[in-house]
Enzyme design. Structure first.
Site, PDB file in Angstrom:
ATOM      1  N   GLU A 172       1.723  -0.445  -4.874  1.00  0.00           N
ATOM      2  CA  GLU A 172       0.724   0.548  -5.256  1.00  0.00           C
ATOM      3  C   GLU A 172       1.512   1.843  -5.477  1.00  0.00           C
ATOM      4  OE1 GLU A 172      -3.194   2.991  -3.769  1.00  0.00           O
ATOM      5  OE2 GLU A 172      -1.516   2.636  -2.447  1.00  0.00           O
ATOM      6  N   ASP A 207       0.834  -1.200   0.000  1.00  0.00           N
ATOM      7  CA  ASP A 207       0.000   0.000   0.000  1.00  0.00           C
ATOM      8  C   ASP A 207       0.881   1.267   0.000  1.00  0.00           C
ATOM      9  OD1 ASP A 207      -2.808   0.950   0.371  1.00  0.00           O
ATOM     10  OD2 ASP A 207      -2.007   1.813   2.221  1.00  0.00           O
TER      11      ASP A 207
HETATM   12  C1  NOJ Z   1      -4.485   2.911  -0.754  1.00  0.00           C
HETATM   13  C2  NOJ Z   1      -5.585   1.932  -0.541  1.00  0.00           C
HETATM   14  O1  NOJ Z   1      -5.832   1.264  -1.745  1.00  0.00           O
HETATM   15  C3  NOJ Z   1      -6.777   2.718  -0.049  1.00  0.00           C
HETATM   16  O2  NOJ Z   1      -7.944   1.948  -0.025  1.00  0.00           O
HETATM   17  C4  NOJ Z   1      -6.432   3.260   1.312  1.00  0.00           C
HETATM   18  O3  NOJ Z   1      -7.486   4.102   1.763  1.00  0.00           O
HETATM   19  C5  NOJ Z   1      -5.156   4.079   1.280  1.00  0.00           C
HETATM   20  N1  NOJ Z   1      -4.109   3.466   0.512  1.00  0.00           N
HETATM   21  C6  NOJ Z   1      -4.631   4.266   2.672  1.00  0.00           C
HETATM   22  O4  NOJ Z   1      -4.138   3.065   3.164  1.00  0.00           O
END
Ligand code: NOJ
Length: 569
Positions: free
Chosen positions: A307, A244
């Site tokens: 991500e 993440d």
């Molecule tokens: C990215 C995640 O995909 C999202 O759902 C989340 O709210 C944020 N990061 C914070 O962790």
């Protein structure tokens, strides 16, 4: 084709020939599962298991509810392993499974080594991994290293005892002389990214919600904690992690103000700022090199996919390092491209030309934070959705499908009183209400939709009961589901050739390209047909009509409006 399928296709004489070296006794006692596992390892030796493969993103809370609480869970997902293997995916990424107060539905972790009771127990997760692996499906977890929940014991100690070592696990700083926050950084709601800790008079940093305090990655103790967390799950058989906010975990040491973003594209600016200092620091790269060494020490190698929410491909490429950082990095420039031949071909070609040869690009259309591609790209048109599925599944590299993509699942209007996402509820002008893309999977028609028992209220409402469900589409030759299965099988059959990509023709409405042994013609026009060169082929699939038989001996064939055809050499 999953490895299980592969195994079934091995005829008994071939199997015993292949196994001769191990001795006949061991042949007899080796279970089928062991053979599948051995074959998976053999395949890994040839190429990484995710390369040119397909992964499937399960938003667990919305997949299958086994215990009548309206939330999807691990036991429910366990009942769908055959479905996943039949779909032909190589692995699944589970949205966060760890204990959490759910201020951000799991992206606020309170214990990195546990399983949220809503989903089951750690034994259930072990069993899920084991049973997936018997079917040749690997399991990735979601790792949230940027921040914890404010209920994490580290943060509780940091607040309660400012002199404890845990204080330095987080980013605390004094305010400016006038008492205002240390700098101009904004959190995910557009408010200041700093919240005052009244007791100490210092502010703490949170790039998302105040209940998601950011970790201090400059602290080597934090780095050690996460190395332990990685090994803990790898040792349990987890095949890898989706990381993440992978681009954002290091912050500027000097906490400098983020600059304004006058010309930035809307998607990649942050409430008018460029996140130069609050995220996007180069120090992540040595960290991922270290993580990669940890992941590569396992057999088969574990997968790290980031991500990486960055707005230029050069920066995306950096996350692959020299083949020694992340194995895969999500390409949000592709996600947010317009759905037309020029835009798609441009982003695909520029991605391929900038990523190093050793890097496997990632293609995805939907996820839990953005509008689903059948709505965003295809404007809820099933034929265009199938063109999009065809393109996604015939590009070189790794494809991530989001649960429901395979049935053309659309965004669902969730009335305000049923919305569950605290983050977007806090932002009246939110770009996107994330609940719309997180509604429960419709496995069949009728009450409960096969997601939960009839009479149970699901945590988010279902979309309309309109035949866009797994059961109805399994019986339909021309459905998105049947198409997805066909395309994955086709992809798998030429997997080793897929790294070669060539765009052949791009016009306003038509895109023709070759990807390894696949030749694809995609017509985006609403009502015009096109004639395209017909190659010699062994197999062909039309997005609208399914398997294509003989197309005669002409050198040309006609591709209809909103249709894509794939030929396998
Ligand atoms: C990215 C995640 O995909 C999202 O759902 C989340 O709210 C944020 N990061 C914070 O962790």
């Amino acid at each position: 084709m999953s490895l299980e399928d592969l195994l079934y296709r091995v005829s008994p004489p071939e199997l015993s020939r292949a196994d001769l070296g191990f001795g006949w006794v061991s042949n007899m006692i080796r279970s089928r599962q062991e053979i599948v596992r051995t074959m998976m390892q053999d395949v890994d030796r040839i190429r990484p298991w995710w390369e040119n493969g397909v992964l499937y993103h399960i938003y667990l809370r919305s997949f299958v509810d086994s215990n009548g609480d309206g939330f999807g869970d691990l036991k429910g997902a366990m009942g769908k392993i055959d479905y996943l293997s039949d779909l032909g995916v190589d692995g699944v990424w589970l949205s966060p499974t760890m204990p959490s107060p759910n201020d951000d539905w799991g992206y606020d972790v309170a214990d990195y080594l546990g399983v949220h009771p809503d989903y089951g127990t750690i034994d259930d997760l072990d069993e899920f991994i084991e049973r997936c692996s018997e079917k040749g499906v690997r399991v990735l977890l979601d790792l949230v290293p940027n921040h914890t929940s404010s209920s994490h014991p580290w943060f509780i100690k940091a607040i309660e005892k400012p002199e404890s070592p845990f204080r330095r696990y987080y980013v605390f700083a004094k305010g400016k002389q006038d008492g205002s926050p240390p700098n101009n950084w904004k959190d995910a709601t557009g408010a200041s990214a700093w919240t005052l800790d009244e007791r100490s008079g210092e502010y703490y940093l949170h790039n998302f919600l105040p209940s998601q305090p950011d970790l201090n990655w400059w602290n080597e103790d934090v780095q050690r904690e996460f190395e332990h967390i990685l090994r803990f799950w790898f040792d349990r058989g987890v095949a890898g992690f989706r990381i993440d906010v992978a681009h954002g975990i290091f912050k500027d040491k000097l906490l400098r103000d983020d600059p304004p973003a006058p010309e930035m594209s809307r998607q990649f600016s942050h409430f008018g700022l460029v996140e130069t200092y609050s995220k996007n620091r180069d120090e992540v790269h040595p960290l991922y090199k270290r993580w990669r060494k940890i992941a590569d020490a396992y057999r088969p190698n574990r997968l790290l996919v980031g991500e990486t929410w960055v707005g230029d491909i050069g920066r995306l490429a950096r996350f692959y390092g020299d083949g020694d950082e992340l194995n895969l990095a999500f390409n949000f420039m592709f996600v947010f491209t317009e759905f037309d031949p020029k835009s798609l071909s441009e982003i695909v070609q520029s991605t391929l030309s900038v990523l190093p040869d050793t890097a496997s690009p990632v293609w995805t259309g939907s996820n839990h934070d953005i509008s689903r591609f059948p709505t965003r790209w295809a404007h809820d048109d099933d034929d265009k959705t199938k063109v999009a599925l065809t393109i996604l599944l015939t590009l070189p590299g790794t494809v991530f499908l989001y649960y429901g993509d395979e049935i053309g699942m659309r965004d669902v209007d969730v009335p305000i009183e049923l919305q569950r996402d605290p983050m977007t509820k806090l932002i009246p002008m939110a770009r996107f209400q994330r609940d719309r893309a997180r509604t429960p999977m419709p496995w069949r028609s009728g009450d409960g939709r096969g997601f939960c028992d009839p009479g149970t209220t699901p945590w988010l409402p279902f979309g309309p009961d309109d035949g866009r469900d797994v059961q109805s589409q399994s019986l339909d030759e021309s459905s998105a589901l049947t198409l997805t299965k066909r395309l994955i099988r086709l992809r798998c059959s030429v997997r080793d050739t897929l790294s070669r990509f060539e765009s052949l023709e791009v016009t306003e409405k038509l895109w023709r390209y070759r990807c390894g042994d696949l030749y694809v013609v995609a017509n985006f026009a609403e009502d015009e047909s096109y004639e395209a060169p017909l190659p010699p082929y062994k197999e062909a699939v039309s997005s609208r009509y399914g398997a294509v038989g003989s197309l005669g001996d002409s050198d040309l064939f006609e591709v209809g409006p909103k249709e894509a055809v794939v030929f396998r050499r």
